[in-house]
Design a protein around this motif. Structure first.
Motif, short mmCIF file in Angstrom:
data_model
loop_
_atom_site.label_atom_id
_atom_site.label_comp_id
_atom_site.label_asym_id
_atom_site.label_seq_id
_atom_site.Cartn_x
_atom_site.Cartn_y
_atom_site.Cartn_z
N MET A 387 -43.91 -24.56 29.06
CA MET A 387 -45.00 -25.08 29.89
C MET A 387 -44.73 -24.81 31.37
N PHE A 388 -43.48 -24.99 31.79
CA PHE A 388 -43.12 -24.71 33.19
C PHE A 388 -43.34 -23.23 33.52
N SER A 389 -42.90 -22.35 32.61
CA SER A 389 -43.05 -20.91 32.85
C SER A 389 -44.51 -20.50 32.92
N ALA A 390 -45.33 -21.12 32.08
CA ALA A 390 -46.76 -20.80 32.08
C ALA A 390 -47.43 -21.29 33.36
N LEU A 391 -47.12 -22.52 33.76
CA LEU A 391 -47.77 -23.13 34.93
C LEU A 391 -47.29 -22.52 36.24
N CYS A 392 -46.01 -22.19 36.31
CA CYS A 392 -45.45 -21.73 37.59
C CYS A 392 -45.29 -20.20 37.67
N GLY A 393 -45.33 -19.52 36.54
CA GLY A 393 -45.17 -18.08 36.56
C GLY A 393 -46.44 -17.33 36.22
N PHE A 394 -46.98 -17.61 35.05
CA PHE A 394 -48.11 -16.83 34.56
C PHE A 394 -49.43 -17.19 35.24
N LEU A 395 -49.84 -18.45 35.15
CA LEU A 395 -51.18 -18.83 35.60
C LEU A 395 -51.44 -18.54 37.08
N PRO A 396 -50.49 -18.80 38.00
CA PRO A 396 -50.77 -18.45 39.40
C PRO A 396 -51.05 -16.95 39.58
N LEU A 397 -50.27 -16.09 38.94
CA LEU A 397 -50.47 -14.65 39.10
C LEU A 397 -51.77 -14.18 38.44
N ILE A 398 -52.13 -14.78 37.32
CA ILE A 398 -53.33 -14.35 36.62
C ILE A 398 -54.58 -14.64 37.45
N TRP A 399 -54.61 -15.82 38.08
CA TRP A 399 -55.80 -16.17 38.85
C TRP A 399 -55.80 -15.49 40.22
N LEU A 400 -54.62 -15.27 40.79
CA LEU A 400 -54.55 -14.46 42.02
C LEU A 400 -55.01 -13.03 41.75
N SER A 401 -54.69 -12.54 40.55
CA SER A 401 -55.14 -11.21 40.17
C SER A 401 -56.66 -11.12 40.15
N LEU A 402 -57.29 -12.19 39.68
CA LEU A 402 -58.76 -12.21 39.67
C LEU A 402 -59.32 -12.28 41.08
N VAL A 403 -58.74 -13.15 41.90
CA VAL A 403 -59.26 -13.35 43.27
C VAL A 403 -59.10 -12.09 44.11
#
Length: 444
Positions: A387-403
């Motif tokens: 959960m930590f890896s998903a919240l702090c690693g994956f999700l920030p980059l995925i949404w920054l990628s969209l923005v």
């Protein structure tokens, strides 16, 4: 090394058999038409999601049974299988009850209503799912059966059980869908019926083996529910389900963002994800071997053996991953062409392809050590780490990628970040030694 190889090959055969059956099912149903194929696709997606979220029935049971087996308590290990099977059957019945009213809602949400023929696909998928759900209790019983049999390191029968059931299912789907030979022609309904028959045969074989095992020795093992054991299993299930949900959120988010970058991007992403899913089965087979062997070693109080197993499964997993990565790197210009002839999609695949190649050795260590920690019953840590890896690693980059419009490079950077964070956390945990809790009752 021999035990690692035997357990890994057995687990791999069990893991790859259902996807191969699904390919046959898709090929047979595909000859009926596009609506039927789409309906089968969304129906099997629901079944696959259910199975993914309930893997605690196999992984959790393996960890608990292996501990007891290692401590010399084979009866206790089988008792874990009995109680996991009760959980499987109970959950399966509840899912059948929910399937009838909720199937149209679920299919409608997946298919949507904007395309021509969508209503027909929803109706076909609903009918397929309502029938196929009757096989779910025994699908889940098979998962529990795989769990306790891996725990006692019985490798041959699970493979035979799975292949036997799927063989009957394969004959049924070929005959019932198109009415070959003496089979009636049932169309898409035939696919659902064959699915139920095949899965039921496999589940019945696992349950039969459990009943036979319970009668070994002078004192038969009671088959009634033991609520204290069931409660402990469900506690472990909570952590494993949350861990699994974290993965689901990551990959669903990745697909959703990829779709915003165009058809070629989402197609290339999905091909890369499917390749990753297949490779994860290969690595997961080594992790399953680690679960059984580490659990047994710690149950016996042999921490040195557990550490040796951890080291060896990591070496095996990395060796496999490096070999595959080399093949994929050398074939980067040719292998993607196997999946599509569309030049635009092949060009788009170059980005996730090289991320996938680079990620494989990292993933190998993560999968191997995940298996070690699962075998040790260290599921609370694994849930928090994922959960930590998903919240702090994956999700920030995925949404920054969209923005910022980073495209597939941003999406797969997020997946790499997820894997790297998990690598750091599981390596630190294994080196720290806190997972080395010995005894039959040390599972968290």
């Amino acid at each position: 090394m021999r035990r690692i190889a035997v357990l890994s090959v057995s687990a791999l055969l069990v893991l790859v058999a259902p996807p191969l059956y699904l390919l046959l099912d898709l090929a047979v149903v595909g000859r009926l038409g596009g609506h039927e194929l789409a309906a089968l696709g969304v129906g099997t997606l629901v079944l696959a999601t259910i199975s993914t979220q309930l893997t605690f029935l196999s992984y959790g049971t393996t960890a608990r049974s292996a501990r007891l087996f290692g401590a010399g308590d084979r009866v206790g290990a089988v008792r874990e299988g009995v109680q996991a099977t009760w959980v499987a059957l109970g959950v399966g019945v509840v899912l059948i009850i929910l399937a009838y009213p909720l199937a149209p809602v679920a299919m409608g949400a997946l298919v949507g209503s904007g395309e021509d023929g969508a209503a027909e696909v929803v109706d076909e998928a609903t009918r397929w799912l309502r029938i196929a759900m009757f096989g779910v209790p025994l699908i889940l019983a098979s998962m529990a059966g795989n769990g306790w049999m891996r725990g006692v390191q019985e490798t041959r029968r699970p493979v035979l059980f799975v292949l036997c059931g799927l063989s009957f299912g394969a004959v049924g789907v070929v005959g019932l869908v198109h009415g070959l030979g003496w089979f009636p022609r049932l169309g898409l309904t035939g696919s659902a019926v064959a699915n139920v028959v095949g899965q039921s045969i496999t589940g019945a074989l696992f349950v039969g083996r459990l009943v036979g095992e319970s009668r070994r020795g002078d004192t038969p093992l009671p088959l009634r529910p033991d609520w204290s054991i069931i409660a402990a299993q469900l506690l472990m299930a909570r952590d494993l389900i949350l861990r699994s949900l974290s993965f689901q959120v990551c990959f669903v988010s990745a697909t959703a963002v990829a779709a915003r970058f165009g058809i070629a991007a989402v197609a290339a992403h999905q091909v890369a994800v499917q390749v990753w899913d297949f490779l994860s089965l290969l690595l997961d087979s080594v992790a399953i071997a680690a679960q059984a062997l580490v659990g047994a070693a710690l149950g016996a109080g042999a921490t040195g053996v557990a550490v040796t197993v951890a080291r060896r499964v990591t070496v095996v997993a990395v060796a496999i991953a490096v070999a595959v990565a080399v093949v994929f790197a050398v074939g980067a210009g040719m292998i993607p062409g196997v999946f599509t002839h569309d030049a635009e999609v092949r060009d788009a695949m170059a980005v996730p392809w090289w991320f996938l190649v680079g990620m494989l050795p990292i993933a190998a260590v993560v999968f191997a050590l995940d298996g070690v920690l699962l075998g040790a019953g260290d599921v609370v840590f694994l849930r928090k780490a994922t959960m930590f890896s998903a919240l702090c690693g994956f999700l920030p980059l995925i949404w920054l990628s969209l923005v910022f419009g980073w495209g597939l490079a941003g999406i797969w950077s997020g997946l790499v970040a997820l894997m790297v964070l998990r690598l750091v956390l599981v390596v630190g945990r294994v080196l720290g030694g806190r997972w080395q809790r010995v005894g039959a009752d040390a599972v968290t």
